[in-house]
Enzyme design. Structure first.
Site, short mmCIF file in Angstrom:
data_model
loop_
_atom_site.label_atom_id
_atom_site.label_comp_id
_atom_site.label_asym_id
_atom_site.label_seq_id
_atom_site.Cartn_x
_atom_site.Cartn_y
_atom_site.Cartn_z
N PHE A 22 138.51 89.56 38.09
CA PHE A 22 137.78 89.10 39.53
C PHE A 22 137.67 87.50 39.59
O PHE A 22 137.04 86.85 38.55
CB PHE A 22 136.46 89.84 39.40
CG PHE A 22 135.93 89.70 40.99
CD1 PHE A 22 136.27 90.34 41.97
CD2 PHE A 22 134.57 88.75 40.98
CE1 PHE A 22 135.50 90.05 43.15
CE2 PHE A 22 133.96 88.52 42.20
CZ PHE A 22 134.37 89.04 43.42
N GLY A 23 138.33 86.96 40.52
CA GLY A 23 137.95 85.67 41.05
C GLY A 23 137.26 85.28 42.23
O GLY A 23 137.38 86.27 43.12
N TYR A 24 136.15 84.72 42.10
CA TYR A 24 135.47 84.37 43.23
C TYR A 24 135.15 82.73 43.56
O TYR A 24 134.46 82.56 44.30
CB TYR A 24 134.13 85.05 42.74
CG TYR A 24 133.26 84.13 41.43
CD1 TYR A 24 133.46 84.89 40.28
CD2 TYR A 24 132.69 83.10 41.65
CE1 TYR A 24 133.19 84.08 39.18
CE2 TYR A 24 131.91 82.71 40.58
CZ TYR A 24 132.42 83.19 39.27
OH TYR A 24 131.73 82.49 38.16
N GLY A 25 135.76 81.94 42.58
CA GLY A 25 135.83 80.66 42.82
C GLY A 25 137.13 79.94 42.64
O GLY A 25 138.25 80.41 43.47
N SER A 26 137.44 78.98 41.92
CA SER A 26 138.71 78.36 41.91
C SER A 26 139.98 79.23 41.51
O SER A 26 141.13 78.89 42.15
CB SER A 26 138.70 76.92 40.86
OG SER A 26 138.40 77.86 39.63
N GLU A 102 137.89 76.87 31.32
CA GLU A 102 136.73 77.11 31.88
C GLU A 102 135.48 77.08 30.76
O GLU A 102 134.57 77.52 30.63
CB GLU A 102 136.40 78.62 32.50
CG GLU A 102 137.57 79.01 33.64
CD GLU A 102 137.48 77.98 34.69
OE1 GLU A 102 136.38 77.15 34.94
OE2 GLU A 102 138.48 77.90 35.67
#
Ligand code: BEZ
Length: 193
Positions: A22-26, A102
């Site tokens: 799940f990606g929610y930022g960059s 990250e």
């Protein structure tokens, strides 16, 4: 939002040994890894906040920027993002590279991903509150002041906000009040008093 019912396995279930991230930022605009499907998705119980300090991407140790993390919000509404299905053959390499990218305080957790076709297990990166770069809440004025003045090896902190807002707008219907308020103050400060 697309359906997972036509996934390569044909069952609506993840393909054997693939993993959903799940990606929610960059990750929404700087994906940089192979994936076989991308679906709009949301998670619950978490909220996106500009509470993580960035000393390695959008700031420096002397002048850290602010980037998003997820913070637990009991009974929290949907936090929208994108789910990427990473093929089994790539998962080890992808996570090794993302762990490096990250490394400023993020760790992997398991989450339930809500896709159009149902809920499936997935992984996402969060910056925990005990990591050394965690900044936590502040007034929106202070957050925006910090973002305006920060820049790092990955570019201006302001550009991170613009990219994030653009990526969320592209998802359609994925409004995030916290991000929108910060974006609005940064691009049209006179209208935000
Ligand atoms: C993301 O876009 O999901 C993400 C945000 C922070 C760190 C790693 C990934």
């Amino acid at each position: 939002m697309g359906s997972i019912a036509d996934s390569p396995s044909g069952t609506g279930q993840p393909s054997a040994d693939s993993v959903w991230l799940f990606g929610y930022g960059s990750l929404l605009w700087k994906t940089e890894f192979p994936y076989q499907r991308r679906e709009q998705a949301f998670i619950t119980g978490w909220a996106r906040r500009f509470w993580q300090g960035s000393a390695d991407h959008r700031g420096t140790p002397e002048r850290p920027g602010r980037v998003v993390t997820l913070v637990p919000v009991p009974d929290g509404g949907p936090c929208w993002g994108a789910a990427f299905e990473i093929p089994a053959a790539d998962r080890e390499r992808v996570f090794r590279q993302l762990d490096i990218r990250e490394q400023g305080g993020y760790e992997r957790i398991e989450v339930g991903l809500h896709l159009d076709g149902g809920t499936i297990p997935g992984i996402c990166y969060i910056a925990t509150q005990d990591n050394p770069n965690f900044l936590g809440p502040d007034s929106l004025d202070n957050i925006c002041r910090q973002i305006r003045s920060a820049s790092g090896p990955s570019g201006k902190n302001l550009d991170y906000v613009l990219e994030l807002q653009r990526a969320l707008a592209k998802l359609g219907g994925a409004a995030d009040q916290h991000v929108e308020e910060i974006y609005r103050r940064l691009v049209a400060p006179s209208q935000s008093a």
